[in-house]
Design a protein around this motif. Structure first.
Motif, PDB file in Angstrom:
ATOM      1  N   LEU A 126       0.860  -1.190   0.000  1.00  0.00           N
ATOM      2  CA  LEU A 126       0.000   0.000   0.000  1.00  0.00           C
ATOM      3  C   LEU A 126       0.891   1.233   0.000  1.00  0.00           C
ATOM      4  CD1 LEU A 126      -2.675   1.651   0.502  1.00  0.00           C
ATOM      5  CD2 LEU A 126      -2.240   1.298   2.949  1.00  0.00           C
ATOM      6  N   VAL A 173      -2.497   0.238  -4.411  1.00  0.00           N
ATOM      7  CA  VAL A 173      -1.919  -1.041  -3.993  1.00  0.00           C
ATOM      8  C   VAL A 173      -1.291  -1.686  -5.219  1.00  0.00           C
ATOM      9  CG1 VAL A 173      -2.414  -3.346  -3.075  1.00  0.00           C
ATOM     10  CG2 VAL A 173      -3.615  -1.341  -2.154  1.00  0.00           C
ATOM     11  N   THR A 178      -3.574  -1.191  -8.662  1.00  0.00           N
ATOM     12  CA  THR A 178      -4.860  -0.505  -8.694  1.00  0.00           C
ATOM     13  C   THR A 178      -4.933   0.394  -9.924  1.00  0.00           C
ATOM     14  OG1 THR A 178      -3.873   1.098  -7.167  1.00  0.00           O
ATOM     15  CG2 THR A 178      -5.366  -0.528  -6.217  1.00  0.00           C
ATOM     16  N   PHE A 206      -8.655  -3.270  -9.563  1.00  0.00           N
ATOM     17  CA  PHE A 206      -7.377  -3.983  -9.452  1.00  0.00           C
ATOM     18  C   PHE A 206      -7.166  -4.747 -10.750  1.00  0.00           C
ATOM     19  CE2 PHE A 206      -4.444  -7.041  -7.128  1.00  0.00           C
ATOM     20  CZ  PHE A 206      -3.488  -6.068  -6.889  1.00  0.00           C
ATOM     21  N   TRP A 263     -10.524  -2.053  -4.366  1.00  0.00           N
ATOM     22  CA  TRP A 263      -9.848  -1.621  -3.151  1.00  0.00           C
ATOM     23  C   TRP A 263     -10.478  -0.327  -2.650  1.00  0.00           C
ATOM     24  CZ3 TRP A 263      -6.195  -4.387  -0.566  1.00  0.00           C
ATOM     25  CH2 TRP A 263      -5.541  -5.425  -1.264  1.00  0.00           C
ATOM     26  N   LEU A 293      -8.140  -0.589   5.246  1.00  0.00           N
ATOM     27  CA  LEU A 293      -7.992  -0.837   3.815  1.00  0.00           C
ATOM     28  C   LEU A 293      -8.717  -2.139   3.526  1.00  0.00           C
ATOM     29  CD1 LEU A 293      -6.543  -0.274   1.005  1.00  0.00           C
ATOM     30  CD2 LEU A 293      -4.745  -1.816   1.861  1.00  0.00           C
ATOM     31  N   THR A 294      -9.582  -2.151   2.512  1.00  0.00           N
ATOM     32  CA  THR A 294     -10.342  -3.352   2.197  1.00  0.00           C
ATOM     33  C   THR A 294     -10.277  -3.673   0.711  1.00  0.00           C
ATOM     34  OG1 THR A 294     -12.384  -2.062   1.928  1.00  0.00           O
ATOM     35  CG2 THR A 294     -11.960  -3.040   4.101  1.00  0.00           C
ATOM     36  N   TYR A 295     -10.402  -4.954   0.424  1.00  0.00           N
ATOM     37  CA  TYR A 295     -10.522  -5.445  -0.944  1.00  0.00           C
ATOM     38  C   TYR A 295     -11.767  -6.317  -0.965  1.00  0.00           C
ATOM     39  CZ  TYR A 295      -9.517  -8.113  -5.205  1.00  0.00           C
ATOM     40  OH  TYR A 295      -9.596  -8.710  -6.443  1.00  0.00           O
TER      41      TYR A 295
END
Length: 264
Positions: A40, A96, A117, A195, A219, A228-230
């Motif tokens: 990140l 990311v 990303t 992504f 993301w 931070l999430t995916y």
């Protein structure tokens, strides 16, 4: 140009001497079967500082289930330093990225390449051949070499750098890895970023033509919430037609009652 006769590893990274024994994040240039770890990168162009975090997820682990949901808590001291210097309205971008540099056999083709990303959910311009993909990966490796986020691959550490310091990622890497990407990789706060995977087309026989793979999940970075999430992209849930009809009827009744009240 066929390139499977040898391992295609991007340029080796020269590590800086700090006086302390220090390894670095597993990189694309290591050319290992599991690829690099994801990184990140967050840059505040207004305050002129940057934050990086080794996410500890290798490309192989990611590809084991590309539709999996991932969640990371951001609460370390470097993140606190970054957010303490942030003021609402600052120009902040984030992204990311990572990659896979091993290309010994034809079976490596589906996973080899650069993972990043993208602001555009379906970028029209991307790497057209293996050399362009390798150039982007070399730029990523160069950035990681200056960041040096950890002392072993088991640790997932971070950095906080300011302008002028080695490892400040706004210069020269910016939002498209020093111009090596043909699309914008890093987006603004609040954006959900696609992504994508710049890869080699395994069907054309040359093992050199680039193509783009787009993953279903996106993301998201919550700077205020430290996460931070995916996960799967979400869209607004449409209201049933009956709700709209009820709302229209209610507004009509309110209008009639208001006219009666005025006439009275």
């Amino acid at each position: 140009m066929k390139i499977l006769a040898k391992s295609v590893a991007v340029a080796a990274i020269a590590m800086s001497v700090t006086g302390v024994a220090e390894a670095r994040i597993q990189t694309i240039g290591d050319a290992t079967a599991d690829g690099s770890e994801l990184l990140l990168n967050v840059v505040n162009y207004t305050a002129q500082n940057s934050y990086t975090l080794d996410l500890g997820v290798t490309i192989a682990q990611f590809l084991a289930n590309p539709s999996q949901s991932l969640s990371f808590s951001l609460s370390d001291a470097n993140f606190q330093s970054f957010t303490s210097a942030y003021t609402a309205g600052d120009n902040v971008t984030w992204g990311v990225s990572g990659g896979h540099g091993l290309l010994n056999e034809e079976s490596d083709l589906p996973i080899y390449g650069f993972y990043t990303t993208s602001v555009d959910s379906n970028p029209l311009n991307f790497a057209q051949n293996g050399l362009q993909i390798s150039t982007s990966m070399s730029e990523w490796n160069d950035m990681v070499g200056f960041v040096q986020t950890q002392d072993s691959n088991a640790n997932n550490l971070s950095t906080f750098k300011t302008v002028g310091e080695q490892g400040y990622t706004a210069v020269p890497y910016g939002n498209n890895f020093n111009g090596t990407l043909q699309f914008v990789a890093q987006g603004q706060l609040g954006a959900a970023l696609a992504f994508v995977h710049e890869k080699i087309n395994a069907e054309d026989g040359t093992f050199d033509t680039g193509e783009l793979e787009i993953f279903a999940n996106v993301w998201k970075l919550d700077l205020a919430g430290g996460s931070l999430t995916y996960s799967a992209a979400t869209s607004a849930v449409p209201l049933p037609g009956a709700v709209w009809m009820f709302g229209a009827a209610l507004m009509g009744m309110l209008g009639v009652n208001r006219r009666k009240a005025i006439s009275a």
